[in-house]
Scaffold this motif. Sequence first.
Motif, PDB file in Angstrom:
ATOM      1  N   CYS A 154       0.957  -1.789 -11.455  1.00 36.76           N
ATOM      2  CA  CYS A 154      -0.400  -1.532 -11.951  1.00 36.76           C
ATOM      3  C   CYS A 154      -1.280  -2.768 -11.782  1.00 36.76           C
ATOM      4  O   CYS A 154      -2.459  -2.645 -11.436  1.00 36.76           O
ATOM      5  N   GLU A 155      -0.706  -3.916 -12.015  1.00 35.56           N
ATOM      6  CA  GLU A 155      -1.453  -5.166 -11.821  1.00 35.56           C
ATOM      7  C   GLU A 155      -1.944  -5.277 -10.382  1.00 35.56           C
ATOM      8  O   GLU A 155      -3.119  -5.552 -10.122  1.00 35.56           O
TER       9      GLU A 155
ATOM     10  N   TRP B  36       1.082   1.664  -7.331  1.00 41.43           N
ATOM     11  CA  TRP B  36       1.154   1.899  -8.769  1.00 41.43           C
ATOM     12  C   TRP B  36       1.332   3.383  -9.081  1.00 41.43           C
ATOM     13  O   TRP B  36       2.020   3.732 -10.043  1.00 41.43           O
ATOM     14  N   THR B  37       0.758   4.248  -8.248  1.00 41.59           N
ATOM     15  CA  THR B  37       0.905   5.685  -8.513  1.00 41.59           C
ATOM     16  C   THR B  37       2.362   6.117  -8.372  1.00 41.59           C
ATOM     17  O   THR B  37       2.860   6.893  -9.178  1.00 41.59           O
TER      18      THR B  37
ATOM     19  N   GLN C 107      -5.026  -1.837 -12.119  1.00 41.89           N
ATOM     20  CA  GLN C 107      -5.022  -0.752 -13.098  1.00 41.89           C
ATOM     21  C   GLN C 107      -4.637  -1.301 -14.470  1.00 41.89           C
ATOM     22  O   GLN C 107      -3.594  -0.970 -15.030  1.00 41.89           O
ATOM     23  N   TRP C 108      -5.476  -2.173 -15.017  1.00 37.56           N
ATOM     24  CA  TRP C 108      -5.136  -2.849 -16.258  1.00 37.56           C
ATOM     25  C   TRP C 108      -5.005  -1.877 -17.437  1.00 37.56           C
ATOM     26  O   TRP C 108      -4.144  -2.066 -18.298  1.00 37.56           O
TER      27      TRP C 108
ATOM     28  N   LEU D  32       4.375   4.818 -11.401  1.00 37.51           N
ATOM     29  CA  LEU D  32       4.169   5.642 -12.598  1.00 37.51           C
ATOM     30  C   LEU D  32       4.869   6.990 -12.466  1.00 37.51           C
ATOM     31  O   LEU D  32       5.435   7.502 -13.433  1.00 37.51           O
TER      32      LEU D  32
ATOM     33  N   ALA E 121      -2.235  -8.047 -15.326  1.00 42.84           N
ATOM     34  CA  ALA E 121      -3.039  -6.873 -14.989  1.00 42.84           C
ATOM     35  C   ALA E 121      -4.431  -6.997 -15.604  1.00 42.84           C
ATOM     36  O   ALA E 121      -5.435  -6.692 -14.943  1.00 42.84           O
TER      37      ALA E 121
ATOM     38  N   ARG F 236      -3.927   1.175 -17.378  1.00 42.95           N
ATOM     39  CA  ARG F 236      -2.617   1.841 -17.263  1.00 42.95           C
ATOM     40  C   ARG F 236      -1.490   0.895 -17.669  1.00 42.95           C
ATOM     41  O   ARG F 236      -0.519   1.319 -18.286  1.00 42.95           O
ATOM     42  N   ALA F 237      -1.612  -0.381 -17.306  1.00 40.02           N
ATOM     43  CA  ALA F 237      -0.595  -1.357 -17.714  1.00 40.02           C
ATOM     44  C   ALA F 237      -0.532  -1.457 -19.236  1.00 40.02           C
ATOM     45  O   ALA F 237       0.559  -1.481 -19.821  1.00 40.02           O
TER      46      ALA F 237
END
Length: 94
Positions: free
Chosen positions: A34-35, A5-6, A39-40, A9, A68, A42-43
Motif C-alpha cells: 500500500c505504501e 497493492w491491489t 494508499q495510506w 489486499l 505509507a 488502506r495501510a
Amino acid sequence: KGGHWTGALALLGEMRGTGVERDVIAFAAAMSACEKGQQWRRALGLLGEMRQDALSPNTVAHNAAISACEKGGQWIQALLLLEQMMSQRRPQIG
C-alpha cells in the motif's frame, strides 16, 4: 510497482476466506505494498484490521504504516503513529 497493492489486499482477503491464518508478517507486507501504491488510508485500515484480528503490530508493521502516511504526505498521521508505537514500547513503571 505501485499497482501491486491491489493484489496484496486480494491475497490477504483470500487468506481470511480460506481459513489461512493471517499474521503480522502478511499484514506488514500488504501495508508495504500500500505504501508503494500511495494508499495510506488502506495501510491504516490494515493496521486497524490487525487489531480486530487480535494481532499486535510490530515495529515492521508500524513502520510500513508510517511510511505509507509519509508517501501520502500525511505527516501528522505519521507522527501520531510514531508516537503510538513509542508509547507501546515504553516499559510500564509501577
